[in-house]
Scaffold this active site. Structure first.
Site, PDB file in Angstrom:
ATOM      1  N   TYR A 160       4.335   6.062  10.055  1.00 11.21           N
ATOM      2  CA  TYR A 160       3.485   4.929   9.665  1.00 11.21           C
ATOM      3  C   TYR A 160       4.284   3.892   8.882  1.00 11.21           C
ATOM      4  O   TYR A 160       4.145   2.687   9.080  1.00 11.21           O
ATOM      5  CB  TYR A 160       2.282   5.428   8.841  1.00 11.21           C
ATOM      6  CG  TYR A 160       1.140   4.438   8.821  1.00 11.21           C
ATOM      7  CD1 TYR A 160       0.072   4.567   9.700  1.00 11.21           C
ATOM      8  CD2 TYR A 160       1.145   3.354   7.939  1.00 11.21           C
ATOM      9  CE1 TYR A 160      -0.965   3.646   9.699  1.00 11.21           C
ATOM     10  CE2 TYR A 160       0.110   2.428   7.937  1.00 11.21           C
ATOM     11  CZ  TYR A 160      -0.940   2.581   8.818  1.00 11.21           C
ATOM     12  OH  TYR A 160      -1.963   1.658   8.830  1.00 11.21           O
ATOM     13  N   HIS A 165       0.851  -1.203   0.000  1.00 10.96           N
ATOM     14  CA  HIS A 165       0.000   0.000   0.000  1.00 10.96           C
ATOM     15  C   HIS A 165       0.879   1.244   0.000  1.00 10.96           C
ATOM     16  O   HIS A 165       1.773   1.361   0.834  1.00 10.96           O
ATOM     17  CB  HIS A 165      -0.876   0.032   1.251  1.00 10.96           C
ATOM     18  CG  HIS A 165      -1.978  -0.974   1.228  1.00 10.96           C
ATOM     19  ND1 HIS A 165      -3.042  -0.914   2.089  1.00 10.96           N
ATOM     20  CD2 HIS A 165      -2.181  -2.059   0.449  1.00 10.96           C
ATOM     21  CE1 HIS A 165      -3.866  -1.923   1.831  1.00 10.96           C
ATOM     22  NE2 HIS A 165      -3.360  -2.642   0.853  1.00 10.96           N
ATOM     23  N   TYR A 179      -9.037   4.759   8.144  1.00  9.24           N
ATOM     24  CA  TYR A 179      -9.203   5.046   9.570  1.00  9.24           C
ATOM     25  C   TYR A 179     -10.298   6.098   9.674  1.00  9.24           C
ATOM     26  O   TYR A 179     -10.132   7.214   9.171  1.00  9.24           O
ATOM     27  CB  TYR A 179      -7.912   5.613  10.161  1.00  9.24           C
ATOM     28  CG  TYR A 179      -6.779   4.600  10.295  1.00  9.24           C
ATOM     29  CD1 TYR A 179      -6.582   3.917  11.488  1.00  9.24           C
ATOM     30  CD2 TYR A 179      -5.903   4.347   9.242  1.00  9.24           C
ATOM     31  CE1 TYR A 179      -5.548   3.007  11.640  1.00  9.24           C
ATOM     32  CE2 TYR A 179      -4.861   3.426   9.386  1.00  9.24           C
ATOM     33  CZ  TYR A 179      -4.691   2.769  10.586  1.00  9.24           C
ATOM     34  OH  TYR A 179      -3.660   1.856  10.735  1.00  9.24           O
ATOM     35  N   PRO A 220      -3.373  -0.782  19.301  1.00 14.09           N
ATOM     36  CA  PRO A 220      -3.224  -1.284  17.929  1.00 14.09           C
ATOM     37  C   PRO A 220      -3.313  -0.227  16.818  1.00 14.09           C
ATOM     38  O   PRO A 220      -2.978  -0.529  15.677  1.00 14.09           O
ATOM     39  CB  PRO A 220      -4.360  -2.296  17.794  1.00 14.09           C
ATOM     40  CG  PRO A 220      -5.364  -1.875  18.809  1.00 14.09           C
ATOM     41  CD  PRO A 220      -4.601  -1.267  19.939  1.00 14.09           C
ATOM     42  N   LYS A 252       1.731  -1.170  15.274  1.00 16.06           N
ATOM     43  CA  LYS A 252       3.183  -1.142  15.474  1.00 16.06           C
ATOM     44  C   LYS A 252       3.739  -2.330  16.270  1.00 16.06           C
ATOM     45  O   LYS A 252       4.965  -2.509  16.319  1.00 16.06           O
ATOM     46  CB  LYS A 252       3.588   0.156  16.189  1.00 16.06           C
ATOM     47  CG  LYS A 252       3.413   1.394  15.342  1.00 16.06           C
ATOM     48  CD  LYS A 252       4.368   1.362  14.160  1.00 16.06           C
ATOM     49  CE  LYS A 252       4.191   2.506  13.207  1.00 16.06           C
ATOM     50  NZ  LYS A 252       4.729   2.218  11.876  1.00 16.06           N
TER      51      LYS A 252
HETATM   52  C1  PHB Z   1      -5.060  -4.998  10.804  1.00 17.95           C
HETATM   53  O1  PHB Z   1      -5.096  -5.206   9.587  1.00 17.95           O
HETATM   54  O2  PHB Z   1      -5.319  -5.885  11.618  1.00 17.95           O
HETATM   55  C2  PHB Z   1      -4.705  -3.647  11.317  1.00 17.95           C
HETATM   56  C3  PHB Z   1      -4.412  -2.650  10.414  1.00 17.95           C
HETATM   57  C4  PHB Z   1      -4.072  -1.386  10.878  1.00 17.95           C
HETATM   58  C5  PHB Z   1      -4.065  -1.136  12.230  1.00 17.95           C
HETATM   59  C6  PHB Z   1      -4.343  -2.135  13.125  1.00 17.95           C
HETATM   60  C7  PHB Z   1      -4.664  -3.405  12.676  1.00 17.95           C
HETATM   61  O3  PHB Z   1      -3.773   0.110  12.654  1.00 17.95           O
END
Ligand code: PHB
Ligand code: APR
Length: 399
Positions: free
Chosen positions: A392, A79, A207, A300, A304
């Site tokens: 990120y 990505h 997000y 989460p 990270k």
């Molecule tokens: C996930 O794909 O499980 C995932 C992706 C981004 C995050 C947390 C978990 O910030």
């Protein structure tokens, strides 16, 4: 009288076969250093445990350099950006144009499968279902690990012990309390996560900050979506029917123009995860070195955890390699300092993402407007977007 323990020797005893323990074991193997990995669970359990799935560029590069990146390269989804959605509108942050790097979506249990396969192919031991693991003589020259396997007592005499046994493991609690400072923050919300047999409704992660609470759209493959919604940490999973979860997801991701839609599918896994920030300082006691979740936890948001575990393992492997090559304890002595320096920056990033994206119980109208202004700034200022993209995709690795 009980049978005497079976006594064995190794250079590095590794407790825990998560990403930290398995990466460390393989890096040491590549340097010709022996280790034994002890894991309380079965192979099947650790290979199926559903966790996060975002790999920083540095983690991808590390796995490739270690020779465990082939399937990741074939199946991982690269990505180049991410979307933040608030006030019913999406705003993309383009990693590639801002920092020239990207992330790869590849589930943690797939990383674990690849690492277990590499470990077994290299002939290195992993003891699955090791019971009653305990660590001893941590400040002595030869610390020991005791465990039981199939009813037989074992004593493993080591030069070093790596505590890679996660947040609930036995290594950190074996360090005298007065030798550690613990920093902790527990968040007043949790994530309800589902895996659904549905093609992801977006090519990149979304997000969303919505007045009903945070939501995240992620994926595992072109056929499987991974979705999360903010919920109360005391929430009972049985109160969340699939229909209720989908309803919340539709509402939280909805765009003002009504053009975006979420594809539903059968829910194949559902769980609630608490959110915590946690740091142990130092990450070492005598010849016991903590790595990964055994030493620190991040919430989460930003995914990270695995990446931080990988960098700990990388530093520890370098430290131990130097020690055997030249007798130098320079990196071993600075292990904690090196790892904690990175850890605190990642802690800050994970806390910041979490605070910016979730509805905080009891927040005032002022707090809410401030949060939306911050999202507006982060997604519209090149300087702020660059900082987000740098974090990120992963801070540079330094020793
Ligand atoms: C996930 O794909 O499980 C995932 C992706 C981004 C995050 C947390 C978990 O910030
Ligand atoms: N004896 C042996 N093994 C143990 C013990 C014990 N007493 N206690 C726990 N373990 C094992 C667990 O079963 C698990 O397989 O240690 C392993 C720890 O692995 P993880 O929890 O995956 O931790 P780590 O390797 O540090 O990986 C970091 O960051 O945020 C997370 O989801 C992310 O788990 C990921 C990680």
């Amino acid at each position: 009288m009980a049978d005497p323990a079976k006594v064995e020797r190794t250079q590095v005893g590794i407790v825990g076969a998560g990403p930290a323990g398995l990466i460390l074991a393989h890096l040491l193997h590549l340097e010709g250093i022996e280790s034994v990995v002890l894991e309380v669970r079965t192979r099947q359990y650790i290979e199926e445990r559903v966790r996060a799935g975002v790999l920083e560029q540095g983690t991808v590069d590390l796995l490739a350099e270690m020779g465990v990146g082939d399937r990741l390269k074939r199946e991982g989804l690269v990505h180049h950006g991410v979307e933040f959605r608030f006030n019913g509108q999406g705003h993309r942050i383009d990693f590639q144009s801002l920092v020239g790097r990207s992330i790869t979506v590849y589930a943690q249990q797939e990383v674990v499968k690849d690492l277990v396969a590499a470990r077994l192919a290299s002939g290195g031991p992993i003891v699955f279902e090791a019971k009653d693991v305990s660590v001893h003589d941590l400040t002595a020259k030869s610390p020991k690990i005791r465990y039981q396997k199939d009813g037989v007592e074992h004593e493993l005499i080591c030069d070093f012990i790596a505590g890679c046994d996660g947040f609930h493991g036995v290594c950190r609690p074996s360090i005298p309390e007065k030798s550690l400072t613990i920093y902790e923050r527990v968040y007043p919300f949790a994530w309800l996560g589902i895996l659904a047999q549905a093609p992801p409704s977006s090519e990149e992660l979304i997000y969303a900050n919505h007045k009903l609470g945070f939501a995240l759209l992620s994926m595992r493959s072109p056929e499987i979506s991974r979705l999360y919604i903010q919920c109360d940490p005391e929430e009972d999973l049985t109160h969340w029917s699939d229909a209720r979860i989908w309803e919340q997801l539709h509402l939280r991701f909805a765009t003002r123009d009504g053009k975006w839609s979420l594809t539903e599918g059968p829910v194949i896994q559902k769980s609630i995860a608490e959110m915590r920030s946690f740091v142990t300082d130092p990450m070492q006691y005598g010849r016991l070195f903590l790595a990964g979740d055994a030493a620190h936890i991040v919430p989460p948001t930003g995914a990270k955890g695995l990446n931080l575990a990988a960098t700990d393992a990388r530093v520890l492997a370098r430290a131990i390699t130097d020690f055997y090559a030249s007798g130098s304890t320079d990196i071993l002595d600075r292990y904690s300092e090196i790892c904690l320096r990175r850890c605190w920056k990642v802690q800050h990033f994970s806390w910041w993402m979490t605070s910016m994206l979730h509805r905080i119980p009891g927040e005032s109208a002022f707090d809410r407007q401030r949060q939306l202004a911050e999202l507006d700034y982060v997604t519209s200022s090149r300087a702020a977007s660059t900082a987000l993209a740098e974090h990120y995709t992963g801070l540079p690795f330094t020793i």
